[in-house]
Design an enzyme around this catalytic site. Sequence first.
Site, mmCIF file in Angstrom:
data_model
loop_
_atom_site.group_PDB
_atom_site.id
_atom_site.type_symbol
_atom_site.label_atom_id
_atom_site.label_comp_id
_atom_site.label_asym_id
_atom_site.label_seq_id
_atom_site.Cartn_x
_atom_site.Cartn_y
_atom_site.Cartn_z
ATOM 1 N N THR A 93 36.762 32.640 41.626
ATOM 2 C CA THR A 93 37.417 32.617 42.934
ATOM 3 C C THR A 93 36.435 32.026 43.938
ATOM 4 O O THR A 93 35.363 32.605 44.171
ATOM 5 C CB THR A 93 37.821 34.044 43.376
ATOM 6 O OG1 THR A 93 38.648 34.619 42.370
ATOM 7 C CG2 THR A 93 38.570 34.014 44.695
ATOM 8 N N LYS A 168 45.127 31.985 45.585
ATOM 9 C CA LYS A 168 44.306 33.166 45.271
ATOM 10 C C LYS A 168 43.894 33.884 46.562
ATOM 11 O O LYS A 168 43.781 35.119 46.584
ATOM 12 C CB LYS A 168 43.069 32.729 44.463
ATOM 13 C CG LYS A 168 42.086 33.829 44.133
ATOM 14 C CD LYS A 168 42.584 34.837 43.107
ATOM 15 C CE LYS A 168 41.565 35.942 42.903
ATOM 16 N NZ LYS A 168 41.871 36.888 41.852
ATOM 17 N N LYS A 236 33.086 38.653 49.057
ATOM 18 C CA LYS A 236 32.948 37.184 49.035
ATOM 19 C C LYS A 236 34.316 36.522 49.237
ATOM 20 O O LYS A 236 34.457 35.598 50.029
ATOM 21 C CB LYS A 236 32.309 36.797 47.686
ATOM 22 C CG LYS A 236 32.245 35.346 47.325
ATOM 23 C CD LYS A 236 33.284 34.900 46.313
ATOM 24 C CE LYS A 236 33.356 35.649 45.011
ATOM 25 N NZ LYS A 236 34.415 35.244 44.114
HETATM 26 P P1 NAP Z 1 30.774 39.388 36.751
HETATM 27 O O1 NAP Z 1 31.177 40.427 35.769
HETATM 28 O O2 NAP Z 1 29.767 39.714 37.797
HETATM 29 O O3 NAP Z 1 30.274 38.095 35.912
HETATM 30 C C1 NAP Z 1 29.808 36.951 36.564
HETATM 31 C C2 NAP Z 1 29.435 35.906 35.527
HETATM 32 O O4 NAP Z 1 29.019 34.699 36.192
HETATM 33 C C3 NAP Z 1 28.260 36.344 34.632
HETATM 34 O O5 NAP Z 1 28.486 35.871 33.334
HETATM 35 C C4 NAP Z 1 27.087 35.619 35.308
HETATM 36 O O6 NAP Z 1 26.014 35.401 34.432
HETATM 37 C C5 NAP Z 1 27.757 34.320 35.681
HETATM 38 N N1 NAP Z 1 27.022 33.593 36.725
HETATM 39 C C6 NAP Z 1 26.838 33.970 38.021
HETATM 40 N N2 NAP Z 1 26.114 33.059 38.681
HETATM 41 C C7 NAP Z 1 25.853 32.059 37.797
HETATM 42 C C8 NAP Z 1 25.149 30.831 37.882
HETATM 43 N N3 NAP Z 1 24.581 30.415 39.035
HETATM 44 N N4 NAP Z 1 25.084 30.054 36.774
HETATM 45 C C9 NAP Z 1 25.649 30.445 35.617
HETATM 46 N N5 NAP Z 1 26.322 31.609 35.466
HETATM 47 C C10 NAP Z 1 26.424 32.403 36.549
HETATM 48 O O7 NAP Z 1 32.034 38.815 37.555
HETATM 49 P P2 NAP Z 1 33.584 38.789 37.120
HETATM 50 O O8 NAP Z 1 34.219 40.047 37.585
HETATM 51 O O9 NAP Z 1 33.700 38.348 35.709
HETATM 52 O O10 NAP Z 1 34.100 37.640 38.125
HETATM 53 C C11 NAP Z 1 33.925 36.250 37.843
HETATM 54 C C12 NAP Z 1 34.778 35.457 38.838
HETATM 55 O O11 NAP Z 1 36.157 35.822 38.674
HETATM 56 C C13 NAP Z 1 34.444 35.727 40.313
HETATM 57 O O12 NAP Z 1 34.576 34.559 41.061
HETATM 58 C C14 NAP Z 1 35.469 36.773 40.709
HETATM 59 O O13 NAP Z 1 35.705 36.774 42.097
HETATM 60 C C15 NAP Z 1 36.680 36.327 39.905
HETATM 61 N N6 NAP Z 1 37.660 37.377 39.555
HETATM 62 C C16 NAP Z 1 37.272 38.615 39.148
HETATM 63 C C17 NAP Z 1 38.257 39.562 38.825
HETATM 64 C C18 NAP Z 1 37.908 40.964 38.365
HETATM 65 O O14 NAP Z 1 38.794 41.843 38.406
HETATM 66 N N7 NAP Z 1 36.692 41.224 37.904
HETATM 67 C C19 NAP Z 1 39.604 39.229 38.918
HETATM 68 C C20 NAP Z 1 39.956 37.946 39.299
HETATM 69 C C21 NAP Z 1 38.981 37.025 39.625
HETATM 70 P P3 NAP Z 1 24.899 36.548 34.177
HETATM 71 O O15 NAP Z 1 25.404 37.349 33.023
HETATM 72 O O16 NAP Z 1 23.663 35.788 33.869
HETATM 73 O O17 NAP Z 1 24.776 37.345 35.450
#
Ligand code: NAP
Length: 294
Positions: A93, A168, A236
């Site tokens: 997102t 979104k 964010k």
């Molecule tokens: P998360 O569990 O915090 O995972 C984030 C992922 O991104 C991790 O694999 C992290 O790697 C990687 N990452 C972050 N910065 C990076 C960089 N500079 N280079 C390479 N990899 C990087 O987050 P999430 O909940 O999966 O969310 C991911 C995205 O989906 C976000 O944009 C969020 O807003 C969106 N989203 C989340 C949800 C939800 O319910 N969780 C629902 C819809 C959308 P590391 O393992 O090294 O930290």
Amino acid sequence: MNTGVIGLGAMGAGMARNLAADGLLAAVWNRTAAKAEALAAELGVPVAADPADLANRCEVIVSCVSRDADVLEVIQALQPALTAGKTVVDCSTIAVDTARQAGALVSETGARFLDAPVSGGREGAEAGQLVFMVGGEAEAVDALAPVFQAMGKQTTHMGPVGSGQATKAVNQIMAAGINQAVTEALAFGQASGLDMGKVIDVVGGGAAGNWFLQKRGASMVDGVFEPGFKLALHHKDLSICKRMSAEMGVALPIIEMTLKHYERLMEAGFGEEDISALFRAKRDLFENGNMKSL
Ligand code: NAP
């Protein structure tokens, strides 16, 4: 259709598992290598050395990382290996402008870009039940139907690159309002001395029932706020929504209020908890008998 996943967090890991179940997963990569190695061993796929190596192995590259700068970093790392015939599908997102910037960087290589943010939470990602709101060429969306079907239950093409992220933003404002309503109502119920299991069951079965109450109601009243969706990530998203609203000349109450509440919780060290940690602040209102904590 060889597909690789970059970003194996709460969302990306489930997406990769479902792509593997449909025989589409060809490689994974994660910034923290240990996560990629564990998932690759579980699914029997290779870990790419870096994003470019993953792009060399795959026609479709699905990314799901945290923030705008992270997406651009990944796209820049992919760029040398992108060619015509490959498609980057970014499910993070991010802001509409950043999605357009990412799209332009990918287009320079001859590859295609789709902004494809998702809704459905960690549970939706694990169950292959995500909803995709997609911007980009309609033809590219159609061509990737098997990839979207492996990860989700609904894919809607919204228009050109950026329109997925604009949609979104609508979702994230609504999610903030639902979080405000559910946490406040359940804190009120708990302070009233009710049996909260029964409250969640009966209210959830009526007109006020919703996904968030069903999935997070019981855990929040038990004081458990494991993500799910990290509060700092929703902050964010709402910061993006605030900028978009400001460009339209308005300050929306749900966005302003929720940002303020989230900032207080982040300052208190709860940013890595689930967004249902807003319940902490609502519960505090009843325990302190005033509005100071909000
Ligand atoms: P998360 O569990 O915090 O995972 C984030 C992922 O991104 C991790 O694999 C992290 O790697 C990687 N990452 C972050 N910065 C990076 C960089 N500079 N280079 C390479 N990899 C990087 O987050 P999430 O909940 O999966 O969310 C991911 C995205 O989906 C976000 O944009 C969020 O807003 C969106 N989203 C989340 C949800 C939800 O319910 N969780 C629902 C819809 C959308 P590391 O393992 O090294 O930290």
